[in-house]
Design an enzyme around this catalytic site. Structure first.
Site, PDB file in Angstrom:
ATOM      1  N   LYS A 172       9.223  -4.407  -6.074  1.00  0.00           N
ATOM      2  CA  LYS A 172       9.148  -5.060  -4.840  1.00  0.00           C
ATOM      3  C   LYS A 172       8.073  -5.653  -4.822  1.00  0.00           C
ATOM      4  O   LYS A 172       8.145  -6.842  -4.193  1.00  0.00           O
ATOM      5  CB  LYS A 172       9.322  -3.892  -3.837  1.00  0.00           C
ATOM      6  N   THR A 173       6.699  -5.263  -5.062  1.00  0.00           N
ATOM      7  CA  THR A 173       5.598  -6.139  -4.696  1.00  0.00           C
ATOM      8  C   THR A 173       5.479  -7.317  -5.666  1.00  0.00           C
ATOM      9  O   THR A 173       5.278  -8.516  -4.888  1.00  0.00           O
ATOM     10  CB  THR A 173       4.431  -5.138  -4.940  1.00  0.00           C
ATOM     11  N   GLU A 218       8.286  -6.733   1.863  1.00  0.00           N
ATOM     12  CA  GLU A 218       9.023  -5.577   1.216  1.00  0.00           C
ATOM     13  C   GLU A 218       9.853  -4.703   2.186  1.00  0.00           C
ATOM     14  O   GLU A 218       9.250  -4.306   3.344  1.00  0.00           O
ATOM     15  CB  GLU A 218       7.970  -4.696   0.628  1.00  0.00           C
TER      16      GLU A 218
END
Length: 489
Positions: free
Chosen positions: A134-135, A178
């Site tokens: 995600k990051t 996110e």
């Protein structure tokens, strides 16, 4: 466990004029605080320790106390209590004195995700979800959109290496963030574009079983605004299956992956096809077709999974109108996110000359395997050295549930040092420690439960030209520079 996802509704309404944020220095909380301050919201907060994030927020106008105390709700004066208190769902216990006082005074308590939803509600929300990546994918999306001139607002779960920030109030109409599934808070949002990088069982302490965990992503897809898009990785079985179900339900879907993945999932519309990927100069060269156009660019980040993340960013960016060529240039200039294959330095001389040390946030077996695979690429390119993993398990429940999988992933290194479990929000569990993983591994491994002794254990097994990685979501990150120092003595 059968969670009723209908109970998790998108948050809409008016942004509070003043907030008090408990744990304001955390990666997610500090980013939201930055954007609130940029929008003119009065922000106070507290944290257990001083940090760069706290110092930076104070410079922007926030009033922040170190330590938790009932009186902290009055940092702006007894007559100016906050309109809302903001918490991070997993991190703040109900016994926190500031939370208890807010309850006594009838001050609404909002989760960080609630506030983020309010910040995004008038924007085109581009949200990145998934068990892993995600990051990195969120940060790549930001870099691509910035290169395309869109100046998005963003909230990222890590510091972008080049910019040195984790959040920004942009001038454009796109908001990139996110979407965390760990507590189902991703259901708080209404995305214009939702990306799902992959889906593997995790956070079973909350969801109870894998099927319930899978179900939260289906519920997330149903939150997409009319006319929006779901972007899924065709190479991940569960993400691809999510995409197939979404197609059947009438949601617009775009997938990305290699040609073979579309052979396996022919009903998935092709957003991007990865035709070529090869290690190059410590990173990789990527050849792909995105939205029907050919693109070629180089990444600074090694690992095929990073190429897939980049394609996810390009497909999502295309969905909000960004130019493909300019996005590919932005990805080529993207230098990464701190704690994601984060280079700390090399030993220049002596017995350990050529050793390179990296740090990574990986805390799930699949993430660990991907990071070690990327490290293997660096060793192969150099033609010398070995991969040494220094791993700190994160959460007792995750260690217990995935001990076999962690052992298999870590055994793809050449040697390893395993630390004790970083419990974070959990209490210790009988019989669950780092040895539970170390005892199952098939490579030479040292279990070292004493944190301060780890650099010396690494020194005992390291050799010239090794690639050493500190891996985990806890305090292990502090050891990367210490290891460098010990080896460089």
């Amino acid at each position: 466990m059968n969670l009723n996802f209908d109970e998790f509704q998108p948050v809409e309404g008016t942004l509070p004029a003043s907030v008090h944020m408990i744990g304001i220095g955390g990666a997610g909380m500090s980013g939201v605080a930055r954007i609130l301050l940029a929008r003119g919201v009065r922000v106070t907060g507290s944290d257990m320790k001083e940090s760069r994030a706290v110092v930076g927020l104070r410079a922007m106008g926030a009033k922040i106390a170190i330590g938790h105390d009932r009186a902290n709700l009055e940092l702006s004066g007894a007559e100016e209590l906050p309109e809302a208190v903001v918490i991070s769902f997993a991190a703040i216990p109900k016994s926190n004195p500031e939370l208890a006082r807010a309850t006594e005074l009838g001050i609404p308590v909002l989760k960080r995700s609630d506030v983020l939803a309010l910040l995004m509600q008038d924007s085109k929300a581009l949200l990145i979800a998934g068990t892993h990546g995600k990051t990195s994918t969120t940060s790549m999306s930001v870099a691509a959109l910035q290169a395309a001139g869109l100046d998005p607002s963003f909230a990222v779960g890590g510091l972008m290496s080049k910019a040195g920030v984790n959040a920004h109030q942009g001038t454009g109409d796109v908001f990139v963030a996110e979407a965390d599934e760990s507590d189902a808070s991703l259901l708080t949002y209404r995305p214009q574009v939702a990306v799902v990088t992959n889906i593997e069982p995790d956070h079973l302490d909350f969801f109870g079983d894998a099927e319930t965990y899978y179900g939260v992503f289906d519920a997330f897809a149903q939150r997409i605004k009319p006319g929006g898009y779901l972007v899924v990785c065709a190479e991940d079985p569960h993400a691809a299956a999510l995409g197939e179900r979404a197609v059947e339900s009438g949601i617009s879907v775009l997938a990305y992956g290699g040609p073979d993945s579309f052979d396996r999932h022919p009903t998935l519309p092709q957003g991007a096809v990865l035709h070529g990927w090869s290690p190059a100069g410590g990173g990789a060269r990527v050849e792909a077709t995105v939205a029907g156009s050919g693109v070629v660019f180089e990444l600074h980040q090694p690992g095929r999974h990073m190429a897939l993340n980049a394609l996810a960013a390009m497909v999502a960016g295309h969905c909000v109108g960004a130019d493909l060529e300019r996005m590919s240039r932005g990805l080529g200039e993207f230098t990464g996110v701190r704690r994601r294959f984060d280079y700390h330095g090399a030993v220049e001389a002596g017995q350990f000359a050529g050793v390179r040390v990296y740090d990574d946030y990986a805390h799930h077996p699949t993430e660990v395997a991907a990071v070690l695979s990327a490290a293997r690429e660096l060793v192969s390119q150099a033609g010398k050295g070995r991969v040494v993993a220094v791993f700190q398990p994160h959460l007792y429940s995750r260690t217990r549930n995935f001990a076999d999988e962690f052992a298999a992933a870590l055994s793809t290194a050449d040697k390893a040092v395993i630390l004790d479990v970083y419990g974070a929000r959990e209490e210790p569990m009988p019989g669950v420690d780092g040895a539970l993983i170390a005892d199952k591994m098939t490579i030479p491994v040292t279990y070292e439960p004493h944190f301060t002794a780890v650099p010396e254990r690494v020194k005992e097994i390291a050799a010239a030209d090794d690639v050493i990685l500190t891996i985990g979501a806890g305090s292990v990150t502090m050891l990367a520079d210490e290891i460098l120092g010990v080896l460089g003595q």
